[in-house]
Scaffold this active site. Sequence first.
Site, short mmCIF file in Angstrom:
data_model
loop_
_atom_site.label_atom_id
_atom_site.label_comp_id
_atom_site.label_asym_id
_atom_site.label_seq_id
_atom_site.Cartn_x
_atom_site.Cartn_y
_atom_site.Cartn_z
N GLU A 91 -1.32 -1.94 -10.42
CA GLU A 91 -2.50 -1.50 -11.18
C GLU A 91 -2.80 -2.46 -12.33
O GLU A 91 -3.18 -2.05 -13.42
CB GLU A 91 -2.33 -0.07 -11.73
CG GLU A 91 -1.72 0.93 -10.79
CD GLU A 91 -2.54 1.15 -9.52
OE1 GLU A 91 -3.59 0.50 -9.37
OE2 GLU A 91 -2.12 1.97 -8.69
N ASN A 107 -8.69 2.03 -12.71
CA ASN A 107 -8.62 2.49 -14.10
C ASN A 107 -8.14 3.93 -14.18
O ASN A 107 -7.41 4.31 -15.11
CB ASN A 107 -9.98 2.34 -14.77
CG ASN A 107 -9.86 2.22 -16.27
OD1 ASN A 107 -9.12 1.37 -16.77
ND2 ASN A 107 -10.56 3.06 -16.99
N ILE A 155 0.84 -1.19 0.00
CA ILE A 155 0.00 0.00 0.00
C ILE A 155 0.88 1.25 0.00
O ILE A 155 1.51 1.59 1.02
CB ILE A 155 -0.95 0.01 1.22
CG1 ILE A 155 -1.71 -1.32 1.30
CG2 ILE A 155 -1.90 1.20 1.13
CD1 ILE A 155 -2.52 -1.66 0.06
N THR A 156 0.93 1.95 -1.11
CA THR A 156 1.68 3.20 -1.21
C THR A 156 1.06 4.25 -0.30
O THR A 156 -0.16 4.41 -0.26
CB THR A 156 1.68 3.71 -2.66
OG1 THR A 156 2.32 2.74 -3.50
CG2 THR A 156 2.42 5.04 -2.78
N ALA A 169 -6.04 5.31 -12.07
CA ALA A 169 -4.60 5.29 -11.80
C ALA A 169 -3.83 4.73 -12.99
O ALA A 169 -2.73 5.20 -13.31
CB ALA A 169 -4.33 4.46 -10.55
#
Length: 394
Positions: free
Chosen positions: A373, A250, A172-173, A252
């Site tokens: 992603e 989508n 998780i960024t 991102a």
Amino acid sequence: MSTATLPTFDPLDPIALDAQLDDEERLIRSTVRQYVREKFLPVVAEHFEAGSLPDGIGRDLGQLGLLGMHLEGYGCAGASATAYGLTCLELEAGDSGLRSFCSVQGSLAMFAIHRWGSEEQKQRWLPGMAEGELIGCFGLTEPDAGSNPAAMRTRAKRTDTGWVLNGTKMWITNGSLADVAVVWARTEEGKVNGFLVERGTPGFSAPVMHGKLSLRASVTSELVLDNVEVPETNRLPEATSLRAPLSCLNEARFGIVFGAAGAARACYEAALDYAKTRVQFEKPIAGYQLTQAKLVDMAVKVSNSTLLALHLGRMKDAGTLRTEQVSYGKYHNVSTAIDVARTARTILGANGVTLEYPVLRHANNLESVLTYEGTHEMHTLILGQAITGLPAFT
């Protein structure tokens, strides 16, 4: 026959794509590029080596109006999709970690609240997030549910006053920095809901993940939810299926299409500059056929990727962009950027593996971009189904 004087050939823009931008897009592009070159690039190598994110990135990007810039209202700029894409391009020309920070804040966390949240949630969170005073993260990926989010194990159980969340999220960024985490969980009815979990909520923790060899100038965390109680007012009321988190992904991915072109451009520029100044056998290595072949290959790939990104940006602004076409952009531009980075490294020789030059830093980062992603394989299957009409995911 026209007698107009032809413009000068620009080796950094060989097919004159700059002419395809309007004045506002050029201004945004130039503003972001200046920030990256003056404020970020001088410090990124030391942060990449240390495995840290430069302080004040949120406030810097907020002051520039870049966080959630493609959203309307609540302190957001309401810029075009193409302008947002150009921003991602310039940010990732600095480092994928910088673009990831902006993408997670704006296209994942803020977009989720903006698209699927209540008016009260929007008013509470979005203005501060747009300013960079509040940081968000997006908790979808799990240890055993990456490419298949339908297999998520995080659960949300309804109580008399709200919900209790249990589960773990990975990769998780911004997780350890976040004031609010958008966490996706499956309810007892089998629906996928989004919940806003605030920093300091009992049972919620976000330990930093160490040992990365990629995206080092970025904070990556685990999210642990151990009987975390959240009120009903923290549930995203419009999000009741996987359609909600996938719509955020989508958004991102669209930024990645541009961002990957930026990383490739940075590698090409570094290689071109090096080749013209590095002397071997009494002349610059740019004067040798094999080096020129590499430079031409990189220039064509960077320009084609940028042209593709601009085309998809115009389609998104026109409301005609399909998710399969975003997959097309990510499929092409990320793998192409990796090729460019590796070729640039060969031109720089041993210098190419040092942090004095950006190419191996970008190459390492792009290995993560290839996976997150939606992996390269998943986008292959998305395009395969679109082309043939036959699903091949299982």
